[in-house]
Design a protein around this motif. Structure first.
Motif, PDB file in Angstrom:
ATOM      1  N   ASP A 119       0.973  -1.243  -0.051  1.00  0.00           N
ATOM      2  CA  ASP A 119      -0.027  -0.113   0.079  1.00  0.00           C
ATOM      3  C   ASP A 119       0.719   1.397   0.004  1.00  0.00           C
ATOM      4  O   ASP A 119       0.193   2.485  -0.285  1.00  0.00           O
ATOM      5  CB  ASP A 119      -0.988  -0.057   1.246  1.00  0.00           C
ATOM      6  CG  ASP A 119      -1.842  -1.180   1.111  1.00  0.00           C
ATOM      7  OD1 ASP A 119      -2.340  -1.671   0.175  1.00  0.00           O
ATOM      8  OD2 ASP A 119      -2.366  -1.481   2.265  1.00  0.00           O
ATOM      9  N   GLY A 120       2.225   1.186   0.142  1.00  0.00           N
ATOM     10  CA  GLY A 120       2.960   2.188   0.298  1.00  0.00           C
ATOM     11  C   GLY A 120       4.183   2.169  -0.484  1.00  0.00           C
ATOM     12  O   GLY A 120       4.299   1.435  -1.542  1.00  0.00           O
ATOM     13  N   GLN A 121       5.379   2.495   0.053  1.00  0.00           N
ATOM     14  CA  GLN A 121       6.882   2.328  -0.408  1.00  0.00           C
ATOM     15  C   GLN A 121       7.931   2.280   0.674  1.00  0.00           C
ATOM     16  O   GLN A 121       7.679   2.768   1.525  1.00  0.00           O
ATOM     17  CB  GLN A 121       6.928   3.359  -1.566  1.00  0.00           C
ATOM     18  CG  GLN A 121       6.805   4.886  -1.100  1.00  0.00           C
ATOM     19  CD  GLN A 121       6.854   5.900  -2.281  1.00  0.00           C
ATOM     20  OE1 GLN A 121       7.727   6.152  -2.718  1.00  0.00           O
ATOM     21  NE2 GLN A 121       5.451   6.072  -2.430  1.00  0.00           N
TER      22      GLN A 121
ATOM     23  N   THR B 145      -4.644   9.009   7.749  1.00  0.00           N
ATOM     24  CA  THR B 145      -3.410   8.905   8.630  1.00  0.00           C
ATOM     25  C   THR B 145      -2.251   8.382   8.029  1.00  0.00           C
ATOM     26  O   THR B 145      -2.505   7.181   7.387  1.00  0.00           O
ATOM     27  CB  THR B 145      -3.800   8.021   9.945  1.00  0.00           C
ATOM     28  OG1 THR B 145      -4.728   8.602  10.762  1.00  0.00           O
ATOM     29  CG2 THR B 145      -2.392   8.136  10.645  1.00  0.00           C
ATOM     30  N   VAL B 146      -1.090   9.006   7.969  1.00  0.00           N
ATOM     31  CA  VAL B 146       0.185   8.560   7.115  1.00  0.00           C
ATOM     32  C   VAL B 146       1.008   7.794   8.224  1.00  0.00           C
ATOM     33  O   VAL B 146       1.068   8.344   9.475  1.00  0.00           O
ATOM     34  CB  VAL B 146       1.067   9.812   6.420  1.00  0.00           C
ATOM     35  CG1 VAL B 146       2.342   9.239   6.117  1.00  0.00           C
ATOM     36  CG2 VAL B 146       0.189  10.068   5.180  1.00  0.00           C
ATOM     37  N   LEU B 147       1.541   6.717   7.865  1.00  0.00           N
ATOM     38  CA  LEU B 147       2.486   6.169   8.810  1.00  0.00           C
ATOM     39  C   LEU B 147       4.027   6.024   8.170  1.00  0.00           C
ATOM     40  O   LEU B 147       4.048   5.547   7.029  1.00  0.00           O
ATOM     41  CB  LEU B 147       1.899   4.624   8.975  1.00  0.00           C
ATOM     42  CG  LEU B 147       3.098   3.593   9.655  1.00  0.00           C
ATOM     43  CD1 LEU B 147       3.063   3.923  11.127  1.00  0.00           C
ATOM     44  CD2 LEU B 147       2.576   2.150   9.486  1.00  0.00           C
TER      45      LEU B 147
ATOM     46  N   VAL C 211       6.847   4.420   4.175  1.00  0.00           N
ATOM     47  CA  VAL C 211       5.922   5.296   4.263  1.00  0.00           C
ATOM     48  C   VAL C 211       4.410   4.800   3.650  1.00  0.00           C
ATOM     49  O   VAL C 211       4.697   4.149   2.480  1.00  0.00           O
ATOM     50  CB  VAL C 211       5.996   6.470   3.818  1.00  0.00           C
ATOM     51  CG1 VAL C 211       6.723   6.493   2.489  1.00  0.00           C
ATOM     52  CG2 VAL C 211       5.081   7.511   4.180  1.00  0.00           C
ATOM     53  N   MET C 212       3.598   5.052   4.167  1.00  0.00           N
ATOM     54  CA  MET C 212       2.151   4.532   3.540  1.00  0.00           C
ATOM     55  C   MET C 212       1.006   5.414   4.175  1.00  0.00           C
ATOM     56  O   MET C 212       1.097   5.944   5.280  1.00  0.00           O
ATOM     57  CB  MET C 212       1.610   3.233   3.647  1.00  0.00           C
ATOM     58  CG  MET C 212       1.094   2.680   4.862  1.00  0.00           C
ATOM     59  SD  MET C 212       0.447   1.124   4.924  1.00  0.00           S
ATOM     60  CE  MET C 212       0.198   0.610   6.547  1.00  0.00           C
ATOM     61  N   GLY C 213      -0.044   5.614   3.485  1.00  0.00           N
ATOM     62  CA  GLY C 213      -1.319   6.622   3.710  1.00  0.00           C
ATOM     63  C   GLY C 213      -1.749   7.555   2.544  1.00  0.00           C
ATOM     64  O   GLY C 213      -1.187   7.338   1.567  1.00  0.00           O
TER      65      GLY C 213
ATOM     66  N   VAL D 100       3.857   2.248  -4.752  1.00  0.00           N
ATOM     67  CA  VAL D 100       4.728   1.721  -5.771  1.00  0.00           C
ATOM     68  C   VAL D 100       5.707   0.260  -4.935  1.00  0.00           C
ATOM     69  O   VAL D 100       6.360  -0.070  -5.778  1.00  0.00           O
ATOM     70  CB  VAL D 100       5.786   2.667  -6.143  1.00  0.00           C
ATOM     71  CG1 VAL D 100       4.843   3.915  -7.222  1.00  0.00           C
ATOM     72  CG2 VAL D 100       6.470   3.554  -5.274  1.00  0.00           C
ATOM     73  N   GLY D 101       5.485   0.096  -3.566  1.00  0.00           N
ATOM     74  CA  GLY D 101       6.476  -0.687  -3.083  1.00  0.00           C
ATOM     75  C   GLY D 101       7.789  -0.262  -3.094  1.00  0.00           C
ATOM     76  O   GLY D 101       8.141   0.836  -2.486  1.00  0.00           O
ATOM     77  N   GLU D 102       8.545  -1.361  -3.056  1.00  0.00           N
ATOM     78  CA  GLU D 102      10.145  -1.115  -3.213  1.00  0.00           C
ATOM     79  C   GLU D 102      10.582  -0.243  -4.344  1.00  0.00           C
ATOM     80  O   GLU D 102      10.392  -0.813  -5.433  1.00  0.00           O
ATOM     81  CB  GLU D 102      10.716  -2.496  -2.980  1.00  0.00           C
ATOM     82  CG  GLU D 102      12.181  -2.426  -2.758  1.00  0.00           C
ATOM     83  CD  GLU D 102      12.675  -3.936  -2.625  1.00  0.00           C
ATOM     84  OE1 GLU D 102      13.597  -4.029  -2.169  1.00  0.00           O
ATOM     85  OE2 GLU D 102      12.172  -4.846  -3.336  1.00  0.00           O
ATOM     86  N   ARG D 103      11.347   0.895  -3.806  1.00  0.00           N
ATOM     87  CA  ARG D 103      11.692   1.564  -4.818  1.00  0.00           C
ATOM     88  C   ARG D 103      12.995   1.101  -5.405  1.00  0.00           C
ATOM     89  O   ARG D 103      13.863   0.616  -4.832  1.00  0.00           O
ATOM     90  CB  ARG D 103      11.833   3.085  -4.297  1.00  0.00           C
ATOM     91  CG  ARG D 103      10.720   3.953  -3.785  1.00  0.00           C
ATOM     92  CD  ARG D 103      11.011   5.293  -3.629  1.00  0.00           C
ATOM     93  NE  ARG D 103      10.696   5.721  -5.143  1.00  0.00           N
ATOM     94  CZ  ARG D 103       9.554   6.443  -5.761  1.00  0.00           C
ATOM     95  NH1 ARG D 103       8.534   6.264  -5.042  1.00  0.00           N
ATOM     96  NH2 ARG D 103       9.726   6.790  -6.954  1.00  0.00           N
TER      97      ARG D 103
END
Length: 363
Positions: free
Chosen positions: A91-93, A277-279, A310-312, A318-321
């Motif tokens: 859900d984040g990166q 909320t961002v984590l 980070v996600m939110g 995009v997952g793992e950059r």
């Protein structure tokens, strides 16, 4: 004509990035979690086979193999950090996998805790911050800045296992609520009163509040008071590493991943936080490799290498950059403010925000 086309292409690309950044609605709330001295090697590759089989660092390698080992680094890291890789990577990166050329480093020259936490929150690697002593931070940090913004006043809180954080966050100047180590909790609920009793009576193998009590205190405070910005600082990974206890270092990291899952699950059930909320997770410094895994500092190769997840709302999934890039710890401070729709300002230099990177979908 060719130069004109090139200019127009550059301008359109620039405007697209600006549009993407502006189009995102900022989050209303923010949770930041730091793992003290947790290496990028474990985050992206799982348990270290050499350290796992070294009797000097691991008491029961059979148990470690059963719990965390697989021939595939991707499976190993999922076993060690099931929430980070099962949820945040979806859900984040994540930034900082040096195996892919996606580098993230501290900018300060010291590579230990106070300078690292100072850099995270001020965006400024001040060379005058050069010890872990209990000295009040003279520089403005982003948590104090957010505490001054409309709707966030009195709604910024920090829960930490290490007792130096009141000084790092200069609670006397910043005005934020900082609960560290032996600090008692407000007695507003039966759960908070019980935690006061438990943390007062518990053994402290590492001479500081166990991370599980720091986490439980933060969660119960969040439930009772609904802060808009919450910071949780875990400590055990660094202390067990310095003690040469690789198995305990790994088990603490795994347990903390579980605590973050528990918190995120709660946040999605509370209408105040759900979908708003961002984590963000990161660490204050890296560590060495081989026998030097126990240590960090300016003379320990590799201890400037860090990571971030980070996600939110607004964060591209995009997952793992995988792009070759160089990011810095100092960029986190401005990023934290941008995530909530603010521009961090202080009377010292601030590194540029990572926000345009985080909201851009390409990898």
């Amino acid at each position: 004509m060719q130069m004109r086309r090139f200019f127009l292409l550059f301008l359109s690309s620039f405007l697209l990035v600006v549009y993407l950044a502006k189009a995102q609605q900022p989050a209303r709330n923010l949770v930041i979690v730091t793992f003290d001295g947790l290496r990028w090697q474990e985050v992206f590759g799982g348990v270290d086979s050499v350290l796992m089989h070294d009797a000097a660092y691991t008491r029961d390698p059979d148990e470690m193999r059963r719990l965390y080992w697989d021939a595939s680094p991707q499976v190993r890291r999922e076993k060690l950090f099931p929430f980070i890789w099962g949820v945040m990577a979806h859900d984040g990166q994540l930034l900082g996998n040096r195996n892919l050329g996606n580098d993230m480093n501290v900018a300060n020259v010291y590579h230990f805790s106070y300078p690292g936490y100072h850099e995270i929150f001020t965006g400024y690697p001040d060379t005058a911050i050069h010890s872990n002593d209990k000295v009040r931070n003279p520089n403005k940090h982003v948590l104090g800045y957010l505490n001054q913004q409309s709707g966030y006043q009195g709604k910024v809180a920090a829960f930490t296992s290490w007792d130096v954080f009141p000084y790092i966050l200069n609670k006397w100047e910043s005005g934020i609520y900082v609960n560290a180590d032996e600090d008692s909790l407000p007695d507003a609920t039966p759960e908070l009163r019980l935690l006061n009793l438990l943390q007062r009576l518990t053994a402290k193998p590492l001479d500081l509040r166990p991370d599980i009590f720091t986490y439980a205190a933060a969660k119960e405070y969040l439930k009772a008071y609904h802060p808009r910005v919450l910071y949780i600082a875990f400590d055990e990974t660094d202390d067990y590493a310095h003690a040469g206890m690789y198995d305990q270092y790994i088990k603490s990291a795994h347990a903390e991943d579980g605590m973050i899952r528990d918190l995120w699950t709660y946040l999605q059930q509370d209408p105040f936080y759900a979908g708003q909320t961002v984590l963000l997770l990161t660490c204050d410094h890296g560590r060495g490799t081989g026998d030097a895994w126990r240590d960090h500092g300016a003379k320990v190769k590799g201890s400037s290498a860090i990571w971030m997840a980070v996600m939110g709302p607004g964060i591209a999934a995009v997952g793992e950059r995988k792009e070759h890039a160089q990011y810095y710890q100092a960029q986190i401070a401005a990023t934290l403010a941008d995530l909530l729709g603010f521009k961090f300002q202080a009377d010292h230099p601030i590194a540029p925000s990572l926000y345009p990177v985080l909201v851009h979908a390409e990898n």
